[in-house]
Every structure is written in structure tokens, then in C-alpha cells.
Scaffold this active site. Structure first.
Site, PDB file in Angstrom:
ATOM      1  N   ALA A   1       0.862  -1.193   0.000  1.00 53.19           N
ATOM      2  CA  ALA A   1       0.000   0.000   0.000  1.00 53.19           C
ATOM      3  C   ALA A   1       0.888   1.229   0.000  1.00 53.19           C
ATOM      4  O   ALA A   1       1.765   1.349   0.846  1.00 53.19           O
ATOM      5  CB  ALA A   1      -0.897   0.011   1.229  1.00 53.19           C
TER       6      ALA A   1
ATOM      7  N   ASP B   1      12.354   6.519 -11.438  1.00 50.42           N
ATOM      8  CA  ASP B   1      12.140   6.334 -10.002  1.00 50.42           C
ATOM      9  C   ASP B   1      12.698   4.970  -9.583  1.00 50.42           C
ATOM     10  O   ASP B   1      11.954   4.117  -9.091  1.00 50.42           O
ATOM     11  CB  ASP B   1      10.612   6.414  -9.759  1.00 50.42           C
ATOM     12  CG  ASP B   1      10.255   6.427  -8.293  1.00 50.42           C
ATOM     13  OD1 ASP B   1      11.151   6.688  -7.471  1.00 50.42           O
ATOM     14  OD2 ASP B   1       9.084   6.162  -7.967  1.00 50.42           O
TER      15      ASP B   1
ATOM     16  N   LYS C   1      -3.145  -2.988  -9.519  1.00 56.01           N
ATOM     17  CA  LYS C   1      -2.846  -1.748  -8.803  1.00 56.01           C
ATOM     18  C   LYS C   1      -4.102  -0.886  -8.848  1.00 56.01           C
ATOM     19  O   LYS C   1      -4.633  -0.621  -9.930  1.00 56.01           O
ATOM     20  CB  LYS C   1      -1.674  -1.072  -9.520  1.00 56.01           C
ATOM     21  CG  LYS C   1      -1.014   0.017  -8.761  1.00 56.01           C
ATOM     22  CD  LYS C   1       0.401   0.178  -9.295  1.00 56.01           C
ATOM     23  CE  LYS C   1       0.802   1.611  -9.355  1.00 56.01           C
ATOM     24  NZ  LYS C   1       2.204   1.782  -9.724  1.00 56.01           N
TER      25      LYS C   1
END
Ligand SMILES: Nc1ncnc2c1ncn2[C@@H]1O[C@H](COP(=O)(O)OP(=O)(O)OP(=O)(O)O)[C@@H](O)[C@H]1O
Length: 561
Positions: free
Chosen positions: A140, A295, A160
Site C-alpha cells: 500500500a 524512479d 494496482k
């Protein structure tokens, strides 16, 4: 999820956000921050007197408070904080360090909400779409959570699902942030030389892209295509029939996180090899594909039991144009030859530096850095050190690096960190050698020259030119210096002229006031109001002295010009 992160603790954790409430919460944070920053610069606000240590301690405490408040303010701020943590060129290092610890340890949302979103977006209830669906999420995060499920056709999938109400929260928050960016842009101190509006626009673009799962799905497909001929890289396939802008259904690809060093070893995987593959996969994205994972935090890369790398999370991808990689190499050569001018020129061409009218100070800072930190052989340099030094130069200067550039530096440093964790002898530069050589030789197979030999050759070439043509180099340097000088002299001159002009204006004001006061004193005296006339004369005399001082200063100015 720790117990301390209970649902009640977060005011933002709801589906319906109140604009007024957010406005108050966010501006309260900004005003407290501004007051803190203002007090920081006031020596009297330090008990027992100002010292460097006390100042540093305050900064650190402030940075921790900012990180905690960002977490309290919710998803938008968690993401903004994560973005800011890559911007050591804009923010003080203490802030950046704390913000990089900002993890989205936030409560998951309920299974009922998951059911509702899937029903709304995919048009059918979970039971009809999937033969199994784990109600407890695998992970989460601030923007969404991942559930494991099984399609009716038997494939295992990871789904997701986006946090409910996120679009509304982003709309409200980003509007308020726009006002804050505007405020900072127009602030006499903090706005100078900083492009807050540009930073805001950049954040907006990245955040909106991140919550569009259709975009993330497309990115995953492109990434998968780029790596299709590499069996050591796995990218989950997108199940488009079960995907919408808030629901992303991916092939289930479990793995061990790349940063779980012991677990990798326990599974019998070769840590050294994984470190090298991680760096290679990244260089491949950056230098060959021009499409990279912006990322790459360790949570987004895992290793399968067969030893291949698995990439997750394609919400934030960067793109690099074809000509840029040559420029990157040019920067690398400039660094290797300690040629500040070459580094600055290539950084400008890369778009990493925006040219300002007087590049002299920037060039001198770069040269200073090259002369001082390049005492180790090029191969032994660490990417983290190089980027830290670059950021140090950029911080406080009237330019900023474009987001793509900082993402690349951040990704390199992250991979270097993970690489060193996996294999203490890992050297990113070593892995980069063949890639760099290939680019330098335009894809031709290099002869037995190594990358370092190539650098050496170029450096030797440069020094022989320097020996052969000392005169020309000297005159070029002279010209450069004169260029800087001329800009500086001109600015000092115009500064003086401006100061002289304002002095003259002040003198005129004094003269007018003295005349008015003298006239009033005369009228008062004639009317027998002697005492008041004396007071007025006194004021006129003081002004007279001020005028004489000013005239003498103006005279000095005249002699200087
Ligand atoms: N296809 C998949 N197969 C198996 N596990 C997955 C898959 N996709 C995601 N996960 C698991 O879920 C975690 C979170 O996924 P992801 O990073 O995509 O979510 P996120 O909401 O974007 O999180 P972040 O805040 O890190 O950006 C991953 O670290 C991984 O453990």
C-alpha cells in the site's frame, strides 16, 4: 503498516476533501515554515547567541518537521516531497536528506472501496472478473495499493488500484500550491534567481502523469518492448482488458527486492552479478533506449528466483533525446580533462544549465570543483560524489537543472548505492566503460584501447596542443577573463551611476525641505512665534548638514567615474 499510522491519524485519508480545510492546513504549514526561515536569519532568536552549530541543528530539526508534515498532508505532498528529494540543486542539503527518507507508510484503503472502484471502472464486480482476489493488499502506497488476483483464464495478476478521491485531492492541493509558488516567486529574497513557477509546472506534470494508470500501462509496454531481447530483464505484461485510468492489471511477477541482500544470498543468487546487471540495465535504458525508469528506488526493482531483474512501477519515466548521449560523453571528457569551460558548454548544450548573462562565476565554480575534487583517478570517482559536487555548485546559483538531469543523477546514485550494498567492490564507472566507449566510437568495435586509455589519449592531445601553442591558449584565456571583467566593470559602473542618480534625487528633496522649513521659520518669526521658529530652524539645519554630506559623497562619486 505500523500501528501508529491509524486511519484516524490522517485528515486527508477520506474520499471527500474540503477545499477550505486543505487551504487552512497547507497555508498553516507554509506560514510556520516562513516564520521559521525568517527567525533562522535573526541572530537574536538564538538563545545564548548565534553559532554555526545551533544554526545547523535548527535546519535539521526543521527538515524533520517538514518531512513529518508532508506525511501528514497526504499523497500530494508525499509525492512532492519525494520529487524535491532529488533537487539538491534547489534545496538545502538537510532538507533533501530528510525528504529522501519520506516513505509512503500510509494506511491501506478498505476492500469495499477496492470493490467499488473496480465495479465503476471495469463495469463488472470482482467476482465476475476474477476467479480469486486477495482482499489484503501486497503493498500500500500513497497513491494506490496492489492486490494479488487470478483471472478467469487462470493467469495470476497484480492489480494496482488508485486511492479513492485522489484526483479531487490533487486538483484542490495543486491549486493551493500554485498560489504558494506564486507567493515564493514574487518574494524579494526567495524569488530571486529561482523559477518557482517552473518547478510548480514540472511537479504538476509529473504528478498528473503518475495517477494516470493508462499512461503507466503504455510506459510498461514500451519498457517491455525495449528489453524484449534480454532474457535477464523481466517487465510485467499489461492486461489491457482489465485496465482503466484507476485500475492497472499486470502479469504477476514475484521477486526478492534488490535491496534485500541477505535474502538474495539465501536464495543462492550471485550478488556481484546482480549489481552489474542492475547498472547495465540502467545504462541500456539511458544510453541506448533513451527511455528510462526515473524512479529506480530499490523497492521498484526485484530479482526473480532464476536471477533475472524485474522492474515495477512505470509511473515516472524519463526520456533522453538521441543527441544528448554524445553531450553526456562530452561532459564526461570535460570532467576527465578538468576543463571547466568544456563542462559548462556541454552542460548548457545538454540543457542542464541555463545560460545566464555572466557565466564567469559558474565557470569558475566548475573549474574550482574540477581542480579540487578530481585528485582521484577518474575510474575511482563515485557518481554520488560527482552529483553532490555538481549540486553544490548549482545550489544558490541563478540556474537549476532540468528534472530529467536530476532524475538521471539520482538514479545513478541509487544504483551505485544498491550496487555497493550487493558487492562492496562494485564500481559504476567500470560498468559504464564499454557503453561509453561504444558511444565514443559511434558503435565501431573499439581496438584494444580501454576507456581510460582513450581519455588519456585525449588528455595527451590536449596537453600537446597546450605545449605547442602556449601563446594562443594564453590569449584565449586572457580574452575569456577580459570578457568576464568587462561584464563586471560595466555592472559596477551602471551601479555607480544609479547610486549617483538616486543621491541627486535625495539632494533635491533635501533642498526643497530646507527651503520650505526656512520659509516657515521666517513666517513664524515675523508673526512673533519665536520658539516654534527656532525648532523649525533646527530641523532645517540638520537637513542642511545632511545635504552637505550628500554633496560631498556625490563629489567623490564624480571623481571615481
Ligand atoms: N506485477 C507485479 N507482480 C508482483 N508484484 C508486484 C507487481 N507490481 C507491483 N508489485 C508489488 O507491489 C509493490 C508496489 O508496486 P508499485 O511500485 O507499482 O506501486 P506504487 O503505488 O506506484 O508505489 P510507489 O509509491 O513505490 O510508487 C512493488 O514494490 C511490488 O512488491
Amino acid at each position: 503498516m505500523g500501528k501508529q499510522y491509524s486511519e484516524k491519524a490522517y485528515r486527508w485519508n477520506q474520499e471527500n476533501y474540503s477545499r477550505q480545510r486543505r487551504f487552512i492546513d497547507i497555508w498553516r504549514f507554509v506560514l510556520t515554515l516562513i516564520t521559521g526561515l525568517w527567525l533562522d536569519g535573526k541572530p537574536w532568536s538564538y538563545r545564548g547567541g548565534y553559532t554555526e552549530q545551533k544554526h545547523a541543528y535548527r535546519r535539521k530539526t526543521q527538515a524533520i518537521w517538514i518531512r513529518d508534515t508532508f506525511l501528514d498532508l497526504g499523497p500530494t505532498f508525499i509525492k512532492v516531497g519525494q520529487l524535491f528529494s532529488t533537487r539538491a540543486d534547489i534545496f538545502p542539503s538537510e532538507y533533501v536528506e530528510e525528504l529522501s527518507k519520506l516513505q509512503d507508510r500510509v494506511p491501506a484503503f478498505s476492500y469495499e472501496q477496492v470493490e467499488q472502484i473496480i465495479q465503476e471502472d471495469l463495469g463488472k464486480p470482482i467476482k465476475e472478473l476474477f476467479s480469486a482476489f486477495d482482499p489484503i493488499p501486497l503493498a500500500a502506497a500513497s497513491l494506490g495499493q496492489v492486490h494479488k488476483a487470478q483471472l478467469r483464464s487462470g493467469e495470476e495478476v497484480a492489480i494496482k488500484i488508485q486511492r479513492p478521491g485522489l484526483k479531487k485531492l490533487f486538483t484542490i492541493d495543486l491549486k493551493i500550491l500554485k498560489g504558494i509558488a506564486y507567493y515564493f516567486q514574487n518574494h524579494p529574497d526567495w524569488g530571486r534567481g529561482r523559477d518557482w513557477s517552473g518547478i510548480y509546472e514540472e511537479c504538476c506534470r509529473i504528478l498528473w502523469e503518475e495517477i494516470d494508470y493508462l499512461n503507466e500501462g503504455r510506459n510498461a509496454d514500451t519498457f517491455r518492448r525495449n528489453f524484449r531481447s534480454y532474457d535477464w530483464v523481466k517487465v510485467p505484461r499489461v492486461y489491457w482488458r482489465y485496465t482503466s485510468s484507476r485500475v492497472l492489471t499486470l502479469e504477476f511477477l514475484p521477486g526478492i527486492k534488490i535491496s534485500s541482500y541477505e535474502a538474495l544470498e539465501a536464495a543462492g543468487l550471485d550478488r556481484k552479478l546482480i549489481a552489474r546487471l542492475g547498472a547495465e540495465a540502467y545504462l541500456q535504458q539511458l544510453l541506448n533506449d533513451g527511455f528510462f525508469h526515473a524512479d529506480p528506488h530499490p523497492g521498484n526493482i526485484a530479482v526473480s528466483h532464476q536471477g533475472s531483474l524485474i522492474f515495477y512501477d512505470f509511473g515516472m519515466m524519463g526520456q533522453i533525446k538521441a543527441n544528448v548521449r554524445e553531450q553526456l560523453m562530452e561532459t564526461l571528457f570535460g570532467i576527465a580533462q578538468k576543463d571547466g569551460d568544456r563542462v559548462v558548454t556541454s552542460l548548457i548544450e545538454l540543457g542542464a544549465l541555463s545560460p545566464v548573462s555572466d557565466m564567469g562565476p559558474v565557470r569558475r565554480s566548475v573549474q574550482y570543483m574540477l581542480d579540487n575534487f578530481m585528485d582521484k583517478p577518474f575510474e575511482d570517482q563515485s557518481i554520488t560524489n560527482i552529483s553532490d559536487d555538481l549540486y553544490e555548485i548549482a545550489y544558490g546559483q541563478p540556474f537549476r537543472f532540468p528534472a530529467t538531469f536530476t532524475f538521471v543523477m539520482r538514479a545513478f546514485s541509487t544504483l551505485e548505492g544498491v550496487g555497493k550494498g550487493l558487492d562492496p567492490e562494485f564500481n559504476f564507472m567500470e560498468v559504464a566503460k564499454p557503453f561509453a566507449l561504444e558511444i565514443m566510437t559511434n558503435g565501431n568495435t573499439p581496438d584494444n584501447n580501454s576507456f581510460i586509455n582513450e581519455l588519456g589519449r585525449q588528455a595527451a592531445q590536449m596537453s600537446s596542443t597546450a605545449l605547442g601553442l602556449p601563446q594562443r591558449i594564453e590569449s584565449t584565456i586572457e580574452k575569456l577573463e577580459r570578457g568576464d571583467l568587462r561584464i563586471r566593470v560595466r555592472s559596477i559602473e551602471s551601479d555607480r551611476v544609479l547610486r549617483r542618480l538616486s543621491g541627486i534625487q535625495l539632494g533635491t528633496n533635501y533642498t526643497l525641505l530646507i527651503s520650505a522649513f526656512t520659509l516657515s521659520a521666517t513666517i513664524l518669526f515675523v508673526n512673533g512665534n519665536v520658539l516654534l521658529a527656532l525648532v523649525v530652524v533646527l530641523v532645517a539645519t540638520v537637513l542642511g548638514f545632511a545635504l552637505i554630506r550628500l554633496l560631498r559623497r556625490l563629489d567623490r562619486f564624480d571623481r571615481m567615474l
